[in-house]
Design a protein around this motif. Structure first.
Motif, PDB file in Angstrom:
ATOM      1  N   HIS A   1       8.093   8.163  -1.313  1.00 34.77           N
ATOM      2  CA  HIS A   1       6.904   7.493  -1.838  1.00 34.77           C
ATOM      3  C   HIS A   1       6.829   7.538  -3.360  1.00 34.77           C
ATOM      4  O   HIS A   1       6.062   6.798  -3.964  1.00 34.77           O
ATOM      5  N   ARG A   2       7.649   8.360  -3.997  1.00 37.71           N
ATOM      6  CA  ARG A   2       7.645   8.482  -5.460  1.00 37.71           C
ATOM      7  C   ARG A   2       8.557   7.467  -6.130  1.00 37.71           C
ATOM      8  O   ARG A   2       8.701   7.476  -7.357  1.00 37.71           O
ATOM      9  N   VAL A   3       9.181   6.585  -5.365  1.00 29.67           N
ATOM     10  CA  VAL A   3      10.092   5.581  -5.915  1.00 29.67           C
ATOM     11  C   VAL A   3       9.391   4.221  -5.899  1.00 29.67           C
ATOM     12  O   VAL A   3       8.909   3.774  -4.862  1.00 29.67           O
ATOM     13  N   LEU A   4       9.336   3.586  -7.073  1.00 32.68           N
ATOM     14  CA  LEU A   4       8.606   2.334  -7.256  1.00 32.68           C
ATOM     15  C   LEU A   4       9.466   1.310  -7.978  1.00 32.68           C
ATOM     16  O   LEU A   4      10.531   1.642  -8.506  1.00 32.68           O
ATOM     17  N   ARG A   5       8.965   0.099  -8.064  1.00 35.64           N
ATOM     18  CA  ARG A   5       9.618  -0.917  -8.878  1.00 35.64           C
ATOM     19  C   ARG A   5       9.481  -0.517 -10.347  1.00 35.64           C
ATOM     20  O   ARG A   5       8.633   0.287 -10.699  1.00 35.64           O
ATOM     21  N   ALA A   6      10.292  -1.106 -11.189  1.00 31.52           N
ATOM     22  CA  ALA A   6      10.307  -0.746 -12.611  1.00 31.52           C
ATOM     23  C   ALA A   6       8.958  -0.945 -13.286  1.00 31.52           C
ATOM     24  O   ALA A   6       8.620  -0.224 -14.217  1.00 31.52           O
ATOM     25  N   ASP A   7       8.173  -1.912 -12.802  1.00 24.42           N
ATOM     26  CA  ASP A   7       6.869  -2.168 -13.408  1.00 24.42           C
ATOM     27  C   ASP A   7       5.756  -1.320 -12.797  1.00 24.42           C
ATOM     28  O   ASP A   7       4.589  -1.502 -13.115  1.00 24.42           O
ATOM     29  N   GLY A   8       6.120  -0.388 -11.907  1.00 16.41           N
ATOM     30  CA  GLY A   8       5.144   0.507 -11.302  1.00 16.41           C
ATOM     31  C   GLY A   8       4.565   0.015  -9.990  1.00 16.41           C
ATOM     32  O   GLY A   8       3.777   0.712  -9.359  1.00 16.41           O
ATOM     33  N   ARG A   9       4.968  -1.188  -9.579  1.00 20.75           N
ATOM     34  CA  ARG A   9       4.448  -1.712  -8.311  1.00 20.75           C
ATOM     35  C   ARG A   9       5.156  -1.070  -7.130  1.00 20.75           C
ATOM     36  O   ARG A   9       6.339  -0.741  -7.191  1.00 20.75           O
ATOM     37  N   ILE A  10       4.400  -0.919  -6.057  1.00 23.95           N
ATOM     38  CA  ILE A  10       4.963  -0.443  -4.799  1.00 23.95           C
ATOM     39  C   ILE A  10       5.855  -1.554  -4.255  1.00 23.95           C
ATOM     40  O   ILE A  10       5.455  -2.722  -4.230  1.00 23.95           O
ATOM     41  N   GLY A  11       7.047  -1.200  -3.810  1.00 20.87           N
ATOM     42  CA  GLY A  11       8.025  -2.176  -3.352  1.00 20.87           C
ATOM     43  C   GLY A  11       7.840  -2.646  -1.927  1.00 20.87           C
ATOM     44  O   GLY A  11       8.486  -3.600  -1.503  1.00 20.87           O
ATOM     45  N   ILE A  12       6.971  -2.019  -1.195  1.00 17.04           N
ATOM     46  CA  ILE A  12       6.695  -2.387   0.190  1.00 17.04           C
ATOM     47  C   ILE A  12       5.597  -3.454   0.181  1.00 17.04           C
ATOM     48  O   ILE A  12       4.661  -3.353  -0.616  1.00 17.04           O
ATOM     49  N   PRO A  13       5.689  -4.464   1.042  1.00 20.38           N
ATOM     50  CA  PRO A  13       4.657  -5.512   1.038  1.00 20.38           C
ATOM     51  C   PRO A  13       3.243  -4.954   1.213  1.00 20.38           C
ATOM     52  O   PRO A  13       3.004  -4.091   2.062  1.00 20.38           O
ATOM     53  N   ALA A  14       2.335  -5.463   0.393  1.00 23.67           N
ATOM     54  CA  ALA A  14       0.925  -5.032   0.436  1.00 23.67           C
ATOM     55  C   ALA A  14       0.340  -5.268   1.822  1.00 23.67           C
ATOM     56  O   ALA A  14       0.644  -6.255   2.471  1.00 23.67           O
TER      57      ALA A  14
END
Length: 122
Positions: free
Chosen positions: A65-78
């Protein structure tokens, strides 16, 4: 050793290095897929991180859960269960998540490293 065995061994080594890099992210901090790829020795292979994490047999024990996209967005669909779980886990560690995004300047590992090395203001 056959080519297939060598490929399997290389894949296992790659997965282990990635999992170790993810496991090293401290509680309350986040890192991008790209940063994890670079730390594991696979710069430019950010998508590989998501693949390895998705296939990891010990995923519940990893701080995925501590791994995100470079811009800070969660990579899993909202709106998905995984998205909600990632938000919940991050918030439980004191990480601010607003509209599916974490301020990397406050919680990202790379920014802390820059401050520590160069003395940049917090």
């Amino acid at each position: 050793m056959t080519d297939e065995m060598a490929a399997d061994e290389a894949s296992a080594i790659r997965a282990r290095r990635i999992i170790e890099a993810v496991a090293a992210i401290p509680k309350g901090r986040v890192a991008s897929y790209g940063a994890i790829a670079a730390r594991a020795g696979y710069p430019g292979r950010a998508r590989l991180i998501g693949k390895v994490l998705g296939e990891a047999p010990n995923r519940p024990d990893l701080p995925w859960h501590r791994v995100l996209r470079a811009d800070g967005r969660i990579g899993i669909p909202a709106g998905t269960r995984g998205f909600r779980e990632q938000c919940r886990r991050l918030k439980a560690e004191g990480v601010i998540v607003k509209d599916g995004r974490v301020p990397m300047s406050a919680f990202g590992l790379d920014h802390d490293l820059d401050r520590a090395i160069w003395g940049l203001p917090a």
